[in-house]
Design a protein around this motif. Structure first.
Motif, PDB file in Angstrom:
ATOM      1  N   GLN A   5       0.852  -1.192   0.000  1.00 13.97           N
ATOM      2  CA  GLN A   5       0.000   0.000   0.000  1.00 13.97           C
ATOM      3  C   GLN A   5       0.886   1.240   0.000  1.00 13.97           C
ATOM      4  O   GLN A   5       1.613   1.471   0.957  1.00 13.97           O
ATOM      5  N   GLU A   6       0.864   1.997  -1.098  1.00 13.64           N
ATOM      6  CA  GLU A   6       1.672   3.216  -1.154  1.00 13.64           C
ATOM      7  C   GLU A   6       1.066   4.252  -0.199  1.00 13.64           C
ATOM      8  O   GLU A   6      -0.135   4.483  -0.199  1.00 13.64           O
ATOM      9  N   HIS A   7       1.921   4.805   0.629  1.00 10.66           N
ATOM     10  CA  HIS A   7       1.422   5.818   1.547  1.00 10.66           C
ATOM     11  C   HIS A   7       1.699   7.197   0.948  1.00 10.66           C
ATOM     12  O   HIS A   7       2.824   7.514   0.597  1.00 10.66           O
ATOM     13  N   PHE A   8       0.648   7.983   0.802  1.00 11.72           N
ATOM     14  CA  PHE A   8       0.843   9.325   0.265  1.00 11.72           C
ATOM     15  C   PHE A   8       0.751  10.355   1.370  1.00 11.72           C
ATOM     16  O   PHE A   8      -0.222  10.399   2.105  1.00 11.72           O
ATOM     17  N   ASP A   9       1.781  11.161   1.462  1.00 12.42           N
ATOM     18  CA  ASP A   9       1.817  12.204   2.462  1.00 12.42           C
ATOM     19  C   ASP A   9       1.204  13.461   1.831  1.00 12.42           C
ATOM     20  O   ASP A   9       1.848  14.158   1.047  1.00 12.42           O
ATOM     21  N   GLU A  10      -0.072  13.673   2.152  1.00 11.59           N
ATOM     22  CA  GLU A  10      -0.841  14.754   1.519  1.00 11.59           C
ATOM     23  C   GLU A  10      -0.166  16.113   1.711  1.00 11.59           C
ATOM     24  O   GLU A  10      -0.110  16.927   0.797  1.00 11.59           O
ATOM     25  N   LEU A  36       9.708   9.933  -8.800  1.00 10.99           N
ATOM     26  CA  LEU A  36       9.994  10.619  -7.541  1.00 10.99           C
ATOM     27  C   LEU A  36       9.916   9.552  -6.449  1.00 10.99           C
ATOM     28  O   LEU A  36       8.857   8.983  -6.199  1.00 10.99           O
ATOM     29  N   GLN A  37      11.078   9.267  -5.844  1.00 11.97           N
ATOM     30  CA  GLN A  37      11.141   8.156  -4.889  1.00 11.97           C
ATOM     31  C   GLN A  37      11.294   8.640  -3.466  1.00 11.97           C
ATOM     32  O   GLN A  37      12.108   9.509  -3.189  1.00 11.97           O
ATOM     33  N   ARG A  38      10.545   8.016  -2.593  1.00 12.82           N
ATOM     34  CA  ARG A  38      10.583   8.409  -1.183  1.00 12.82           C
ATOM     35  C   ARG A  38      11.631   7.576  -0.450  1.00 12.82           C
ATOM     36  O   ARG A  38      11.646   6.356  -0.562  1.00 12.82           O
ATOM     37  N   ILE A  39      12.524   8.252   0.264  1.00 12.92           N
ATOM     38  CA  ILE A  39      13.541   7.552   1.053  1.00 12.92           C
ATOM     39  C   ILE A  39      13.203   7.830   2.511  1.00 12.92           C
ATOM     40  O   ILE A  39      13.502   8.904   3.037  1.00 12.92           O
ATOM     41  N   SER A  40      12.566   6.860   3.146  1.00 12.68           N
ATOM     42  CA  SER A  40      12.038   7.143   4.485  1.00 12.68           C
ATOM     43  C   SER A  40      12.933   6.634   5.599  1.00 12.68           C
ATOM     44  O   SER A  40      12.704   6.920   6.763  1.00 12.68           O
ATOM     45  N   ARG A  41      13.999   5.894   5.214  1.00 11.94           N
ATOM     46  CA  ARG A  41      14.889   5.386   6.269  1.00 11.94           C
ATOM     47  C   ARG A  41      15.765   6.485   6.852  1.00 11.94           C
ATOM     48  O   ARG A  41      16.457   6.303   7.816  1.00 11.94           O
ATOM     49  N   PHE A  42      15.761   7.618   6.191  1.00 10.99           N
ATOM     50  CA  PHE A  42      16.675   8.680   6.572  1.00 10.99           C
ATOM     51  C   PHE A  42      15.941   9.758   7.353  1.00 10.99           C
ATOM     52  O   PHE A  42      14.760   9.969   7.164  1.00 10.99           O
ATOM     53  N   LEU A  43      16.649  10.432   8.228  1.00 11.61           N
ATOM     54  CA  LEU A  43      16.036  11.541   8.956  1.00 11.61           C
ATOM     55  C   LEU A  43      16.741  12.841   8.645  1.00 11.61           C
ATOM     56  O   LEU A  43      17.941  12.922   8.859  1.00 11.61           O
ATOM     57  N   PRO A  44      16.111  13.889   8.147  1.00  9.62           N
ATOM     58  CA  PRO A  44      14.709  13.903   7.741  1.00  9.62           C
ATOM     59  C   PRO A  44      14.493  13.052   6.488  1.00  9.62           C
ATOM     60  O   PRO A  44      15.414  12.901   5.698  1.00  9.62           O
ATOM     61  N   GLU A  45      13.279  12.531   6.330  1.00  5.24           N
ATOM     62  CA  GLU A  45      13.007  11.731   5.138  1.00  5.24           C
ATOM     63  C   GLU A  45      13.048  12.640   3.899  1.00  5.24           C
ATOM     64  O   GLU A  45      12.886  13.856   4.013  1.00  5.24           O
ATOM     65  N   TYR A  46      13.316  12.063   2.763  1.00  4.12           N
ATOM     66  CA  TYR A  46      13.361  12.884   1.550  1.00  4.12           C
ATOM     67  C   TYR A  46      12.850  12.127   0.345  1.00  4.12           C
ATOM     68  O   TYR A  46      12.655  10.907   0.401  1.00  4.12           O
ATOM     69  N   ASN A  64      11.794  16.530   3.259  1.00  4.43           N
ATOM     70  CA  ASN A  64      10.474  16.703   3.837  1.00  4.43           C
ATOM     71  C   ASN A  64      10.610  17.123   5.301  1.00  4.43           C
ATOM     72  O   ASN A  64      10.791  16.296   6.181  1.00  4.43           O
ATOM     73  N   LEU A  65      10.568  18.444   5.538  1.00  8.71           N
ATOM     74  CA  LEU A  65      10.708  18.947   6.895  1.00  8.71           C
ATOM     75  C   LEU A  65       9.314  19.227   7.446  1.00  8.71           C
ATOM     76  O   LEU A  65       8.346  19.269   6.691  1.00  8.71           O
ATOM     77  N   VAL A  66       9.220  19.440   8.717  1.00 14.28           N
ATOM     78  CA  VAL A  66       7.895  19.671   9.295  1.00 14.28           C
ATOM     79  C   VAL A  66       7.277  20.924   8.672  1.00 14.28           C
ATOM     80  O   VAL A  66       7.851  22.002   8.757  1.00 14.28           O
ATOM     81  N   SER A  67       6.149  20.746   8.012  1.00 16.06           N
ATOM     82  CA  SER A  67       5.391  21.797   7.322  1.00 16.06           C
ATOM     83  C   SER A  67       6.240  22.672   6.391  1.00 16.06           C
ATOM     84  O   SER A  67       5.963  23.838   6.195  1.00 16.06           O
ATOM     85  N   ASP A  68       7.292  22.074   5.839  1.00 16.59           N
ATOM     86  CA  ASP A  68       8.126  22.800   4.881  1.00 16.59           C
ATOM     87  C   ASP A  68       8.925  21.767   4.087  1.00 16.59           C
ATOM     88  O   ASP A  68       9.077  20.639   4.540  1.00 16.59           O
ATOM     89  N   ILE A  69       9.401  22.161   2.897  1.00 15.69           N
ATOM     90  CA  ILE A  69      10.349  21.278   2.228  1.00 15.69           C
ATOM     91  C   ILE A  69      11.547  22.108   1.786  1.00 15.69           C
ATOM     92  O   ILE A  69      11.440  23.317   1.588  1.00 15.69           O
ATOM     93  N   GLU A  70      12.685  21.444   1.671  1.00 14.46           N
ATOM     94  CA  GLU A  70      13.868  22.122   1.140  1.00 14.46           C
ATOM     95  C   GLU A  70      14.237  21.407  -0.138  1.00 14.46           C
ATOM     96  O   GLU A  70      14.358  20.174  -0.158  1.00 14.46           O
ATOM     97  N   ILE A  71      14.408  22.189  -1.219  1.00 15.27           N
ATOM     98  CA  ILE A  71      14.755  21.601  -2.509  1.00 15.27           C
ATOM     99  C   ILE A  71      16.245  21.774  -2.748  1.00 15.27           C
ATOM    100  O   ILE A  71      16.788  22.856  -2.541  1.00 15.27           O
ATOM    101  N   VAL A  72      16.901  20.700  -3.174  1.00 17.46           N
ATOM    102  CA  VAL A  72      18.275  20.826  -3.647  1.00 17.46           C
ATOM    103  C   VAL A  72      18.280  20.322  -5.087  1.00 17.46           C
ATOM    104  O   VAL A  72      18.044  19.147  -5.343  1.00 17.46           O
TER     105      VAL A  72
END
Ligand code: ATP
Ligand code: MG
Length: 390
Positions: A5-10, A36-46, A64-72
């Motif tokens: 089940q793919e989890h989508f972070d709205e 676009l691949q989610r890497i959730s093992r890492f903190l912060p996830e990206y 994926n930061l709390v209520s913000d994202i940083e793009i590189v």
């Protein structure tokens, strides 16, 4: 089998859509297609863009930061000149001066600060735990405290390189980071070469060699001379840049470096893509014509190329015939043994089958030998030796 089940972070999709200027449905579609691949093992996830899509470079990472994202932004592709004179003239037409820098041979790394951590991203936009340890030790936070929005783009070079091991810089004993570009994190826009060199000097960060700025008409001849010198020293080549960084850069490499790539890769002839080999052979053809070779010079180039292709391959076939395994042997040197374990996990994510040796404690660090198994070359060679068709 359990259904995945793919989890989508709205929340993430909503913010990413705004930041990238794309509809939410497009972001969801890209996650579904694993572009676009989610890497959730890492903190912060990206999330990372494995492939590029309209306006987004491959290797772009979204933290994926709390209520913000940083793009590189990913590092852009550098076009290759197959012949110097016409390509430089056409590409840099109208510029007063053009800069020549050394092209160092290692792997591409972008170093950034995310929250309070220094992180090192490889070309594909993944955080590499090994490179992150090195970047944290060698660069630290000082630069990023003053310039949190900038990315240091550079080459990691040296023998303790787990991706493309090369021992061609005598001044690098283990592994070192040389900056070639400084860019804005979220747009990928570069700062000028002068500003880059000034900033790096101020913070004591190493940069690639700058051979000077020259009028466009003079560059091809200067590069041709330089390339012969760099080649004789075993170095890779040059990158030619607009000092203001408004135009994209061009790269050009030495025949010796092309041959050394071929020698290395033909040991694993079935694991490397065919284009890797073909493009290198074509480079040799164009360089020979531009340098007007005939007779002895052309004969020498032909022998060198033939040997670079055949000898390593013959050695591989012989080894396999004797029952030996074909492996790519690399090593890392870590201060913290946990980094080696995280790197093992990282290679697993990349789908690389690797065996880690027992860590050897030397001068306060752990030296770990890694054997990467080149399954495809092993299997193909066996099959052919056992009478299967090509
Ligand atoms: P591409 O950039 O075309 O995707 P690639 O991954 O095959 O290429 P290379 O052929 O090695 O890589 O050439 C480009 C790379 O050269 C850059 O991504 C960077 O890592 C490296 N490089 C080394 N020195 C420099 C420099 N002075 N300026 C820019 N890039 C440099
Ligand atoms: Mg390279």
């Amino acid at each position: 089998m359990k259904r995945f089940q793919e989890h989508f972070d709205e929340e993430f999709i909503r913010i990413a859509s705004k930041a990238l200027g794309m509809p939410e449905s497009k972001i969801t579609g890209m996650i579904k297609r694993r572009v676009l691949q989610r890497i959730s093992r890492f903190l912060p996830e990206y999330y990372r863009f494995e492939k590029g899509i309209s306006g987004v470079e491959p290797g772009t990472t979204l933290f994926n930061l709390v209520s913000d994202i940083e793009i590189v932004k990913g590092f852009p592709k550098i076009h290759r000149a197959m012949v110097l004179e016409p390509t430089i003239q056409a590409h840099f037409k109208g510029l007063p001066l053009v800069a020549i820098e050394e092209k160092m041979n290692g792997y591409n790394v972008r170093v950034v600060k995310i929250q309070d951590q220094v992180l090192a991203l490889t070309r594909g936009g993944l955080v590499c735990p090994y490179t992150t340890e090195k970047a944290t030790e060698r660069i630290g936070l000082e630069f990023f405290r003053d310039h949190p929005d900038l990315v240091l783009c550079g080459e990691m070079v040296g023998p303790d390189n787990p991706y493309v091991p090369k021992d061609i810089y005598p001044e690098v004993e283990s592994i070192a980071f040389y900056v070639f570009d400084i860019r804005e994190k979220d747009t990928g826009r570069p700062i000028t070469l002068e500003k880059k060199n000034e900033l790096c000097e101020r913070y004591g960060i190493k940069t690639v060699r700058h051979f000077g700025n020259y009028p466009v008409d003079a560059v091809a001849r200067i590069v041709a001379d330089l390339i012969r010198e760099l080649g004789a020293a075993g170095h890779e080549g040059v990158v030619i840049k607009d000092p203001e960084m408004n135009l994209p850069a061009l790269k050009y490499t030495c025949s010796e470096s092309t041959n050394s790539d071929l020698q290395y890769a033909f040991q694993f002839y079935n694991d490397y893509g065919r284009d890797f080999f073909f493009s290198r052979v074509v480079r040799e053809g164009f360089q020979s014509v531009e340098w007007d070779e005939d007779g002895d010079a052309l004969h020498e180039r032909s022998c060198r190329l033939g040997e670079s292709i055949l000898k390593p391959m013959v050695e591989t076939i012989r080894k396999r015939k004797r029952g030996e395994r074909i492996t790519e042997n690399v090593r890392i040197r870590v201060s913290n043994i946990k980094t080696a374990q995280q790197f093992e996990e990282h290679l697993r994510i990349l789908g690389i089958d690797a065996q880690f040796g027992e860590p050897l404690y030397v001068d306060g660090e752990y030296l770990v030998e890694i054997k990467k198994l080149n399954q495809s070359t092993n299997d193909r060679t066996d099959a052919l030796l056992n009478g299967q068709f090509w």
